[in-house]
Design an enzyme around this catalytic site. Sequence first.
Site, PDB file in Angstrom:
ATOM      1  N   ASN A   7       0.698  -1.294   0.127  1.00 33.35           N
ATOM      2  CA  ASN A   7       0.184  -0.077  -0.013  1.00 33.35           C
ATOM      3  C   ASN A   7       0.930   1.179   0.176  1.00 33.35           C
ATOM      4  O   ASN A   7       1.521   1.596   1.035  1.00 33.35           O
ATOM      5  CB  ASN A   7      -0.821   0.087   1.263  1.00 33.35           C
ATOM      6  N   ARG A  91      -2.638  -2.130  -3.318  1.00 32.81           N
ATOM      7  CA  ARG A  91      -3.768  -1.416  -3.140  1.00 32.81           C
ATOM      8  C   ARG A  91      -3.843  -0.072  -4.125  1.00 32.81           C
ATOM      9  O   ARG A  91      -2.743   0.481  -4.023  1.00 32.81           O
ATOM     10  CB  ARG A  91      -3.919  -0.769  -1.728  1.00 32.81           C
ATOM     11  N   HIS A 180     -13.348   3.045   0.486  1.00 31.92           N
ATOM     12  CA  HIS A 180     -13.121   2.001   1.429  1.00 31.92           C
ATOM     13  C   HIS A 180     -13.716   0.826   1.008  1.00 31.92           C
ATOM     14  O   HIS A 180     -14.104  -0.058   1.949  1.00 31.92           O
ATOM     15  CB  HIS A 180     -13.775   2.368   2.732  1.00 31.92           C
ATOM     16  N   ARG A 241     -12.466  16.015   7.907  1.00 31.14           N
ATOM     17  CA  ARG A 241     -13.234  16.309   6.751  1.00 31.14           C
ATOM     18  C   ARG A 241     -14.359  16.571   7.079  1.00 31.14           C
ATOM     19  O   ARG A 241     -15.189  16.224   8.102  1.00 31.14           O
ATOM     20  CB  ARG A 241     -13.017  15.203   5.749  1.00 31.14           C
ATOM     21  N   GLU A 384      -8.081  -5.061   5.336  1.00 34.45           N
ATOM     22  CA  GLU A 384      -7.884  -4.864   3.994  1.00 34.45           C
ATOM     23  C   GLU A 384      -6.825  -5.596   3.389  1.00 34.45           C
ATOM     24  O   GLU A 384      -6.966  -5.947   2.128  1.00 34.45           O
ATOM     25  CB  GLU A 384      -7.820  -3.227   3.660  1.00 34.45           C
TER      26      GLU A 384
END
Length: 398
Positions: A7, A91, A180, A241, A384
């Site tokens: 990743n 990823r 996600h 955010r 993940e």
Amino acid sequence: MKILVINCGSSSLKYQLIDMEKEEALAKGLVERIGIDGSVLTQKVEGRDKYIIKQDMKDHKDAIRLVLKALVDKENGVIKDMNEISAVGHRVVHGGERYSQSVLIDDEVMKGLEECVKLAPLHNPPNIIGINACKTLMPNTPMVAVFDTAFHQTMPEKAFVYPLPYELYKDHAIRKYGFHGTSHKYVSQMAAKMMGKDLSELKIVTCHLGNGSSITAVDHGKSVETSMGFTPLEGLAMGTRSGSIDPAIATYLMQELNLTAEEVNTLLNKKSGAYGISGVSSDFRDIEDSAAEGNERAQLALDVFNYKVKKFIGSYVAVMNGVDCIVFTAGLGENSPETREDVCAGLGYLGVKLDLDKNKVRGKATEISTPDSKVKVFVIPTNEELMIARDTKALVCK
Ligand code: ADP
């Protein structure tokens, strides 16, 4: 079979070497400050001390070379030879509309990834750099790209088309993509397993609550709606955010406060959310501590966050015309009983009954609803990397 999962970020790289027979990580590592002074690799192997290599790494190729060296290191490594790595799973953040599933990487795919760069200008380039670096160092090892967006490509048009001029979708690819996806897919599969049912029988709401947060409606195994959008800014309030707000606020800030587009972007992505409201931190642990000490703005940040999660759950139950289970995952979802309790409070009308004792769990796959709860509620740690490794194995062994 052993699969290396990579990743790649702009100056960092996370990796795991996964043994697919046991589906267990043999080693997990992080390379930081790639291309910056003070580059460092930290590798963790269960039951051993951390292995730390401090060495300048001018680029991702240097970093991956060092990852391979750490994995085969006589004393600290976990394999004898690089050839033990059967495949590499990468990823990739954005697959646009082109990729609805993971793909075996070839020249055609590399071109496709380049075309997706405009949709994720900050995230896709380091992913591509990582793939190229691995290809140079391991030219004969098959590689697979696993996309954050792919799982959500099953959303119906009415869910992903924005009410904007249709040409913006057709000519500029402006639509909801969702992110996600690997996590939502993994925890929905795990939830079905924990319920002893097939995914095709279930309506699931998956809540990935971390620094970045998103919720997905998984209807019979397919993502039919998700809270993040064209970018990961849409949807829930997050660590820094804003999530969904009146879009006119952006132009108001530009016109009334003379902020540039760049400044508005920074304000909405980096200075808003739980950090913006609380003024304390973007880390929910700090905010929870501060709220417990009586800081009202910290409490308000938590209230706003939890309220949005609840609103999204309610709307996704409407989207699916019901729900069989709700899953909490990621940093906050796995570790904050307070968040889960607050979100689930008042969902009794849906048939949700939380077992407050079981809800005390942190970071362990657990059913936290009562036995008579019509809707099951689970905490499921996301993985993940394992999902990426599974997809990689499936494509390589085809
Ligand atoms: P990322 O989106 O960076 O992958 P994670 O899923 O790792 O984020 O989640 C990180 C966030 O999870 C932290 O910012 C923190 O707010 C929250 N978190 C982690 N552990 C706890 C905890 N024990 N209690 C409350 N919040 C936690």
